[in-house]
Design an enzyme around this catalytic site. Structure first.
Site, PDB file in Angstrom:
ATOM      1  N   LYS A 207     -94.471 -57.402 -33.908  1.00  0.00           N
ATOM      2  CA  LYS A 207     -94.742 -57.473 -32.476  1.00  0.00           C
ATOM      3  C   LYS A 207     -94.899 -56.059 -31.911  1.00  0.00           C
ATOM      4  O   LYS A 207     -95.835 -55.767 -31.189  1.00  0.00           O
ATOM      5  CB  LYS A 207     -93.585 -58.217 -31.793  1.00  0.00           C
ATOM      6  CG  LYS A 207     -93.704 -58.352 -30.314  1.00  0.00           C
ATOM      7  CD  LYS A 207     -92.523 -59.139 -29.764  1.00  0.00           C
ATOM      8  CE  LYS A 207     -92.426 -58.939 -28.267  1.00  0.00           C
ATOM      9  NZ  LYS A 207     -91.232 -59.564 -27.693  1.00  0.00           N
ATOM     10  N   GLU A 213     -88.884 -50.651 -40.919  1.00  0.00           N
ATOM     11  CA  GLU A 213     -89.051 -51.314 -42.222  1.00  0.00           C
ATOM     12  C   GLU A 213     -90.499 -51.736 -42.426  1.00  0.00           C
ATOM     13  O   GLU A 213     -91.088 -51.530 -43.490  1.00  0.00           O
ATOM     14  CB  GLU A 213     -88.157 -52.567 -42.303  1.00  0.00           C
ATOM     15  CG  GLU A 213     -86.674 -52.298 -42.336  1.00  0.00           C
ATOM     16  CD  GLU A 213     -86.040 -52.256 -40.954  1.00  0.00           C
ATOM     17  OE1 GLU A 213     -86.776 -51.994 -39.963  1.00  0.00           O
ATOM     18  OE2 GLU A 213     -84.827 -52.459 -40.856  1.00  0.00           O
ATOM     19  N   GLY A 268     -89.135 -62.025 -30.700  1.00  0.00           N
ATOM     20  CA  GLY A 268     -89.395 -61.963 -32.145  1.00  0.00           C
ATOM     21  C   GLY A 268     -88.921 -63.201 -32.883  1.00  0.00           C
ATOM     22  O   GLY A 268     -89.643 -63.780 -33.689  1.00  0.00           O
ATOM     23  N   ARG A 269     -87.706 -63.642 -32.570  1.00  0.00           N
ATOM     24  CA  ARG A 269     -87.135 -64.771 -33.318  1.00  0.00           C
ATOM     25  C   ARG A 269     -87.729 -66.113 -32.919  1.00  0.00           C
ATOM     26  O   ARG A 269     -87.402 -67.147 -33.493  1.00  0.00           O
ATOM     27  CB  ARG A 269     -85.616 -64.778 -33.170  1.00  0.00           C
ATOM     28  CG  ARG A 269     -85.129 -64.739 -31.729  1.00  0.00           C
ATOM     29  CD  ARG A 269     -83.685 -64.287 -31.649  1.00  0.00           C
ATOM     30  NE  ARG A 269     -83.215 -64.106 -30.283  1.00  0.00           N
ATOM     31  CZ  ARG A 269     -83.359 -62.982 -29.576  1.00  0.00           C
ATOM     32  NH1 ARG A 269     -84.016 -61.961 -30.096  1.00  0.00           N
ATOM     33  NH2 ARG A 269     -82.862 -62.880 -28.368  1.00  0.00           N
ATOM     34  N   GLU A 354     -78.760 -63.691 -32.801  1.00  0.00           N
ATOM     35  CA  GLU A 354     -79.423 -62.637 -32.028  1.00  0.00           C
ATOM     36  C   GLU A 354     -79.582 -63.092 -30.566  1.00  0.00           C
ATOM     37  O   GLU A 354     -79.650 -62.267 -29.659  1.00  0.00           O
ATOM     38  CB  GLU A 354     -80.788 -62.291 -32.647  1.00  0.00           C
ATOM     39  CG  GLU A 354     -81.318 -60.935 -32.197  1.00  0.00           C
ATOM     40  CD  GLU A 354     -82.494 -60.420 -33.019  1.00  0.00           C
ATOM     41  OE1 GLU A 354     -82.288 -59.574 -33.900  1.00  0.00           O
ATOM     42  OE2 GLU A 354     -83.634 -60.873 -32.793  1.00  0.00           O
ATOM     43  N   HIS A 385     -70.335 -76.915 -54.533  1.00  0.00           N
ATOM     44  CA  HIS A 385     -69.616 -76.285 -55.650  1.00  0.00           C
ATOM     45  C   HIS A 385     -69.194 -74.875 -55.280  1.00  0.00           C
ATOM     46  O   HIS A 385     -68.947 -74.043 -56.155  1.00  0.00           O
ATOM     47  CB  HIS A 385     -70.503 -76.283 -56.898  1.00  0.00           C
ATOM     48  CG  HIS A 385     -70.864 -77.674 -57.325  1.00  0.00           C
ATOM     49  ND1 HIS A 385     -70.075 -78.409 -58.184  1.00  0.00           N
ATOM     50  CD2 HIS A 385     -71.884 -78.483 -56.956  1.00  0.00           C
ATOM     51  CE1 HIS A 385     -70.622 -79.602 -58.347  1.00  0.00           C
ATOM     52  NE2 HIS A 385     -71.722 -79.677 -57.608  1.00  0.00           N
ATOM     53  N   LYS A 513     -80.286 -48.942 -35.056  1.00  0.00           N
ATOM     54  CA  LYS A 513     -81.594 -48.366 -35.405  1.00  0.00           C
ATOM     55  C   LYS A 513     -81.611 -46.884 -35.042  1.00  0.00           C
ATOM     56  O   LYS A 513     -82.028 -46.040 -35.837  1.00  0.00           O
ATOM     57  CB  LYS A 513     -82.713 -49.059 -34.633  1.00  0.00           C
ATOM     58  CG  LYS A 513     -83.035 -50.458 -35.079  1.00  0.00           C
ATOM     59  CD  LYS A 513     -84.293 -50.935 -34.347  1.00  0.00           C
ATOM     60  CE  LYS A 513     -84.473 -52.424 -34.424  1.00  0.00           C
ATOM     61  NZ  LYS A 513     -85.531 -52.945 -33.572  1.00  0.00           N
TER      62      LYS A 513
HETATM   63  O1  F6P Z   1     -84.008 -57.078 -35.124  1.00  0.00           O
HETATM   64  C1  F6P Z   1     -84.581 -56.790 -33.903  1.00  0.00           C
HETATM   65  C2  F6P Z   1     -85.980 -57.268 -33.802  1.00  0.00           C
HETATM   66  O2  F6P Z   1     -86.486 -56.774 -32.609  1.00  0.00           O
HETATM   67  C3  F6P Z   1     -86.116 -58.799 -33.844  1.00  0.00           C
HETATM   68  O3  F6P Z   1     -85.872 -59.425 -32.637  1.00  0.00           O
HETATM   69  C4  F6P Z   1     -87.511 -58.939 -34.315  1.00  0.00           C
HETATM   70  O4  F6P Z   1     -87.740 -60.212 -34.765  1.00  0.00           O
HETATM   71  C5  F6P Z   1     -87.557 -57.879 -35.394  1.00  0.00           C
HETATM   72  O5  F6P Z   1     -86.792 -56.812 -34.883  1.00  0.00           O
HETATM   73  C6  F6P Z   1     -88.942 -57.412 -35.791  1.00  0.00           C
HETATM   74  O6  F6P Z   1     -89.631 -56.832 -34.720  1.00  0.00           O
HETATM   75  P1  F6P Z   1     -91.176 -56.548 -34.779  1.00  0.00           P
HETATM   76  O7  F6P Z   1     -91.898 -57.832 -34.891  1.00  0.00           O
HETATM   77  O8  F6P Z   1     -91.502 -55.825 -33.498  1.00  0.00           O
HETATM   78  O9  F6P Z   1     -91.465 -55.674 -35.972  1.00  0.00           O
END
Ligand code: F6P
Length: 548
Positions: A207, A213, A268-269, A354, A385, A513
Site C-alpha cells: 500500500k 521488507e 492493510g489488514r 493489529e 496432539h 520500525k
Molecule cells: O505492520 C504494519 C503494516 O502497516 C500493516 O498494517 C500492513 O498490512 C503492512 O504493514 C504492510 O504495509 P504495506 O502494504 O504498506 O507494505
C-alpha cells in the site's frame, strides 16, 4: 467525547449477571434444554454458527445485545457503511466493504462516489489477469507468465495467502503462486531458487511502497532477475505493483500502465479484496475472485441489515466481550478443521490484534478495561496432539472457534468422517469434560483398587465447561471463504466499538520500525553509546560475527 463501557448500565447488569452464570455448567444447560443446539444456531451467507456451547443463558444474550445497543453498535455499523470518518486518528473512513460492494450502492467519500474507482480498478485487474492468461502480457522472451510471486508483508501477505491456500482447488491449470514476505534473506533465496526468469511475474504488493521488507525483497528479486540475464528494460515485463505510491513504484522501474491503485481508506489488514488480491485473481481466475467478493458482500449485507440477535458477527463479537471482560479470558483460539484454511489463524491474528490491540479510546483516553485478546490457533487434528491439552485441563479459560466444511474437496477413504468425528469429539470434551465419578468408575472397571483409583483420578478429571463455537459450511467455496473472512472482520469491528477503540489505525507497529532503522545504522558504524548495555552488547556480537 469520553466513553467508558464499564459505566454503561448494561455493563453493570452483566457484571452482576456474571456471578449467576459463572457457577453454571454447560453440561447442565444442555440437559435442561433439549433444544439448546437448535435454538442457538444461526445461518448467513452459507455459514452456520452454532454458539450453543457458550456459557450463556437467554438472559445473558439479552443483556449482551443490550450492551451492544447502549454502546451504539447499530449506529457504528451504519457509520462504517456510509463511509463516515471512523478511523479518527488518521482522519479516514474504513471502507473495505466498498471493495466487495457487488450491489454497487453509492458510497461517497469527500463528495465522490468511490464505487467508480473501485469498479475501474476491478476492471483493470480483470483485463490484466486475462492478458496474463492469454499471453498478451508475457515475459520478455514472449513466454506466458506461469509463476506469480507476491512480494508483500502484513496485510499485503497474510490475507491474500489465506485466500489462495483456501481456494487451491480452484487454481487455474498451469499456474503457481509463491510469497516472499520476511526480511530474512532465506525467504527470497528459497523462493527464487526454483524460478524461471522467463515465466515469472513478481507483484510488489505494498500500500505504501515504503515498507522495508517489501522494498528490500523487491530489490533482491530484481537483482536475481538481472543475474539470470534480465535487462533493466525488461523489468516492466516481470514486475507490476499494487500501491498508493505511484512515484516510488515508477522509480523502481514499474510501468505506470502496470500499477494498480490502492486507497488510504483501506487498511492493510483489510486489503485482500482490493488490487492487493491481484496475484490471487490471476491464479484463481477473475470470475472466482469475484465470487470471493460476492461471498464477502453477502456477509456485509447480513451484518448491515440483520437484527443484532440474528447477526453472526455481532453474536461472535459480543460472546468475545463476555469472556474477555467478564470472565477474564485473555485469548481466543481459531481451530480450523480444514487443511486449506491452515493460515486463517495467522491472518486473523493480524486482523484482530493489529485492530484491537489498543489501550486508549477513540478520544485518546486510557482504557481500564481489557481490549483485544491474543488470537492463536492452527489446524485440527494436529493441534489435538499439541495444545489441546491446555484447552481441556489448563488453568486458563480459552474460548475457541472450531471451523470445518461438511464436505471435503479431497475425499480420501473415511478421512473426512474421522476429521468431523474429531471436530465434534473435541467440542464435546470441552463441553462435558469428565467428572471424578466417571473417572473412578472407569478406573475401577479396569480393575484398579479404590486407593489406586483415587490417586490417579485427579489427573484424569477434565473439568469441561470450556466454551466454543462450531462454524460449519457445506464446502469451502470462494463465496464461503469470502463470507468467512468478512464475518471475522466484522466481529473485530463489533468488539472495537464496545471497547471504544479505533480498530483501523496501527501506531503501535511504527516505533519498532523506527528503532530498527537506527539500530541498522549502529550495526554499520559501531556507535553504541546511545544504547542500553544489552542492545550495545548484542550489536558488538553481531559486528564481530559478521566482520563489520
Ligand atoms: O505492520 C504494519 C503494516 O502497516 C500493516 O498494517 C500492513 O498490512 C503492512 O504493514 C504492510 O504495509 P504495506 O502494504 O504498506 O507494505
Amino acid at each position: 467525547m469520553s466513553y467508558n463501557p464499564t459505566d454503561l448500565s448494561t455493563w453493570k447488569k452483566l457484571t452482576e449477571h456474571h456471578t449467576t452464570v459463572e457457577p453454571l455448567h454447560l453440561r447442565d444447560l444442555f440437559r435442561e434444554d433439549s433444544q439448546r443446539g437448535e435454538r442457538y444456531t444461526l445461518q448467513a451467507a452459507g455459514i452456520e454458527l452454532d454458539y450453543s456451547k457458550n456459557r450463556v443463558t437467554d438472559e445473558t444474550l439479552n443483556e449482551l445485545m443490550g450492551l451492544a445497543r447502549e454502546a451504539k453498535l447499530p449506529e457504528a455499523i451504519k457509520a462504517m457503511f456510509e463511509g463516515q470518518v471512523i478511523n479518527r486518528s488518521e482522519n479516514r473512513p474504513a471502507l473495505h466493504i466498498a471493495l466487495r460492494n457487488r450491489s454497487n450502492r453509492a458510497i461517497n467519500v469527500g463528495g465522490e462516489n468511490i464505487m467508480d474507482t473501485v469498479n475501474a480498478t476491478l476492471a483493470k485487474m480483470r483485463s490484466f489477469a486475462e492478458a496474463v492468461h492469454s499471453g498478451e502480457f508475457a515475459g520478455h522472451t514472449g513466454k506466458k507468465l506461469r509463476t506469480i510471486v507476491n512480494i508483500g508483508i502484513g496485510g499485503s501477505f497474510l490475507g491474500p495467502k489465506v485466500v489462495s491456500d483456501a481456494l487451491k482447488p480452484y487454481w487455474q491449470d498451469g499456474y503457481d503462486l509463491k510469497y516472499i514476505a520476511n526480511i530474512d534473506g532465506t525467504d527470497v533465496t528459497e523462493v527464487c531458487k526454483d524460478l524461471d526468469p522467463e515465466t515469472t511475474l513478481f507483484i510488489v504488493a505494498s500500500k505504501s511502497f515504503g515498507t522495508l521488507e517489501t522494498l528490500k525483497n523487491a530489490k533482491a528479486a530484481r537483482e536475481w532477475f538481472f543475474q539470470q540475464g534480465g535487462k533493466p528494460e525488461q523489468v516492466r515485463n516481470h514486475f507490476v505493483a499494487v500501491s498508493t505510491n505511484i512515484e516510488a513504484a515508477t522509480d523502481f522501474g514499474i510501468d505506470q500502465a502496470n500499477m494498480f491503485p490502492m486507497w488510504d481508506w483501506v487498511g492493510g489488514r483489510y486489503s485482500l479484496w482490493s488490487a492487493i488480491g491481484l496475484a490471487q485473481s490471476i491464479v484463481l481466475g477473475f470470475d472466482t475472485f469475484e465470487q470471493l467478493l460476492s461471498g464477502a458482500h453477502t456477509m456485509d449485507e447480513h451484518f448491515r441489515t440483520a437484527g443484532l440477535e440474528h447477526n453472526l458477527p455481532v453474536i461472535l463479537g459480543m460472546l468475545g466481550v463476555w469472556y474477555h471482560n467478564f470472565f477474564g479470558a485473555e485469548s481466543h483460539a481459531v481451530l480450523t478443521y480444514d487443511e486449506y484454511l491452515k493460515d486463517l489463524p495467522n491472518h486473523l491474528q493480524q486482523v484482530d490484534m493489529e485492530s484491537n490491540g489498543k489501550a486508549v479510546t477513540q478520544a485518546g483516553e486510557a482504557v481500564d478495561w481489557q481490549t483485544g485478546p491474543i488470537i492463536w490457533g492452527g489446524t485440527g487434528t494436529n493441534g489435538q496432539h499439541a495444545y489441546h491439552q491446555l484447552l481441556h485441563q489448563g488453568t486458563r479459560l480459552n474460548p475457541a472457534d472450531f471451523i470445518m466444511p461438511l464436505q471435503s474437496h479431497n475425499p480420501v477413504a473415511d478421512h473426512h468422517q474421522w476429521l468431523f468425528a474429531n471436530f465434534l469429539g473435541q467440542q464435546q470434551a470441552m463441553l462435558e469434560g469428565k467428572t471424578e465419578a466417571e473417572v473412578m468408575d472407569e478406573l475401577k472397571a479396569k480393575g484398579l483398587g479404590d486407593s489406586e483409583a483415587r490417586e490417579l483420578a485427579p489427573h484424569k478429571v477434565i473439568p469441561g465447561n470450556r466454551p466454543c463455537n462450531a462454524i460449519t459450511f457445506e464446502k469451502a467455496t470462494p463465496e464461503v471463504v469470502g463470507a468467512l473472512i468478512a464475518m471475522y472482520e466484522h466481529k473485530v469491528f463489533v468488539q472495537g466499538v464496545i471497547w471504544g477503540v479505533n480498530s483501523f489505525d496501527q501506531w503501535g507497529v511504527e516505533l519498532g520500525k523506527v528503532l530498527g532503522n537506527s539500530v541498522f545504522e549502529a550495526l554499520g558504524n559501531g556507535e553504541t553509546d546511545d544504547y542500553d548495555s544489552s542492545t550495545a552488547n548484542l550489536i558488538r556480537k553481531f559486528r564481530k560475527a559478521n566482520n563489520i
